[in-house]
Design a protein around this motif. Structure first.
Motif, short mmCIF file in Angstrom:
data_model
loop_
_atom_site.label_atom_id
_atom_site.label_comp_id
_atom_site.label_asym_id
_atom_site.label_seq_id
_atom_site.Cartn_x
_atom_site.Cartn_y
_atom_site.Cartn_z
N ASN A 1 0.81 -1.21 0.00
CA ASN A 1 0.00 0.00 0.00
C ASN A 1 0.85 1.27 0.00
O ASN A 1 0.33 2.37 0.01
N GLY A 2 2.20 1.11 0.02
CA GLY A 2 3.10 2.26 0.02
C GLY A 2 3.28 2.90 1.38
O GLY A 2 3.92 3.95 1.50
N LYS A 3 2.75 2.28 2.43
CA LYS A 3 2.87 2.80 3.79
C LYS A 3 3.82 1.94 4.61
O LYS A 3 4.02 0.77 4.29
N PRO A 4 4.39 2.52 5.67
CA PRO A 4 5.28 1.74 6.54
C PRO A 4 4.60 0.47 7.04
O PRO A 4 3.45 0.50 7.48
N GLU A 5 5.33 -0.63 6.94
CA GLU A 5 4.82 -1.94 7.34
C GLU A 5 6.01 -2.77 7.79
O GLU A 5 6.86 -3.13 6.99
N GLY A 6 6.10 -3.05 9.09
CA GLY A 6 7.26 -3.78 9.61
C GLY A 6 8.15 -2.84 10.41
O GLY A 6 7.69 -1.91 11.05
N GLN A 7 9.45 -3.08 10.34
CA GLN A 7 10.42 -2.32 11.12
C GLN A 7 10.87 -1.06 10.38
O GLN A 7 11.13 -1.11 9.18
N GLY A 8 10.97 0.06 11.10
CA GLY A 8 11.42 1.29 10.47
C GLY A 8 11.69 2.40 11.46
O GLY A 8 11.51 2.25 12.67
N VAL A 9 12.13 3.54 10.92
CA VAL A 9 12.42 4.73 11.73
C VAL A 9 11.72 5.93 11.10
O VAL A 9 11.87 6.18 9.90
N TRP A 10 10.97 6.67 11.91
CA TRP A 10 10.31 7.90 11.50
C TRP A 10 10.92 9.02 12.32
O TRP A 10 11.00 8.91 13.55
N GLN A 11 11.41 10.05 11.65
CA GLN A 11 12.00 11.16 12.40
C GLN A 11 11.67 12.48 11.71
O GLN A 11 11.50 12.53 10.50
N CYS A 12 11.56 13.52 12.54
CA CYS A 12 11.19 14.85 12.05
C CYS A 12 12.29 15.85 12.40
O CYS A 12 12.98 15.70 13.40
N ARG A 13 12.39 16.87 11.57
CA ARG A 13 13.37 17.92 11.82
C ARG A 13 13.14 18.61 13.15
O ARG A 13 14.05 19.16 13.73
N ASP A 14 11.91 18.60 13.64
CA ASP A 14 11.61 19.29 14.90
C ASP A 14 12.08 18.53 16.14
O ASP A 14 12.00 19.04 17.25
N GLY A 15 12.57 17.29 15.98
CA GLY A 15 13.13 16.56 17.11
C GLY A 15 12.36 15.34 17.57
O GLY A 15 12.75 14.67 18.51
N ARG A 16 11.27 15.01 16.89
CA ARG A 16 10.53 13.79 17.23
C ARG A 16 11.12 12.62 16.45
O ARG A 16 11.51 12.77 15.31
N ARG A 17 11.16 11.44 17.10
CA ARG A 17 11.71 10.25 16.45
C ARG A 17 11.05 9.01 17.03
O ARG A 17 10.86 8.89 18.24
#
Length: 142
Positions: free
Chosen positions: A40-56
């Motif tokens: 579906n083109g969306k995260p599925e399984g293991q991964g890392v999401w991070q933002c420039r504002d400091g959220r991870r």
């Protein structure tokens, strides 16, 4: 025997639908996802999401949402405030902390170990992203 081999091949083949990808501006401008992506083109399984504002967030995803075991860290600049949807609080309450626990459908669920600078600080409980309990870590109580 042939039936078992076919079932085994189908099970392996179904697990191969995810592939690694980088998704820019995922779930917010200035945020990026690196990891497994489903059909579906969306995260599925293991991964890392991070933002420039400091959220991870580093952990498991399902259907594009935090789902499973993961660690969410907050390092927002002083004077900046962001709403942290998985915990239903503003970033000022959890700034410079890392919360380790389980997520369900994008929200904190169950018991979280909360650390600051790698040291245990709190144990918090969440129900669908709403904090229901918070206690000092046992190592701090001593």
């Amino acid at each position: 025997m042939l039936k078992k081999m076919i079932c085994g091949l189908l099970a392996v083949g179904m697990g191969l639908f995810a592939h690694a990808a980088t998704l820019d501006d995922y779930a917010g401008k200035g945020c990026r996802y690196d990891g497994a992506v489903g059909r579906n083109g969306k995260p599925e399984g293991q991964g890392v999401w991070q933002c420039r504002d400091g959220r991870r967030y580093a952990g498991q995803f399902q259907k594009g949402r935090f789902h499973g075991k993961g660690a969410y860290s907050v390092n927002i600049r002083v004077g900046q405030e962001v709403f942290l949807e998985p915990f239903n609080v503003n970033s000022t309450k959890l700034n410079h902390m890392t919360l380790n626990g389980r997520f369900a459908n994008g929200y904190a669920e169950g018991t979280f170990d909360v650390r600051k600078d790698g040291k245990p600080l709190f144990v918090m409980k969440f129900d669908k992203g709403i904090m229901t309990d918070a206690k000092l870590s046992k190592s701090i109580q001593k």
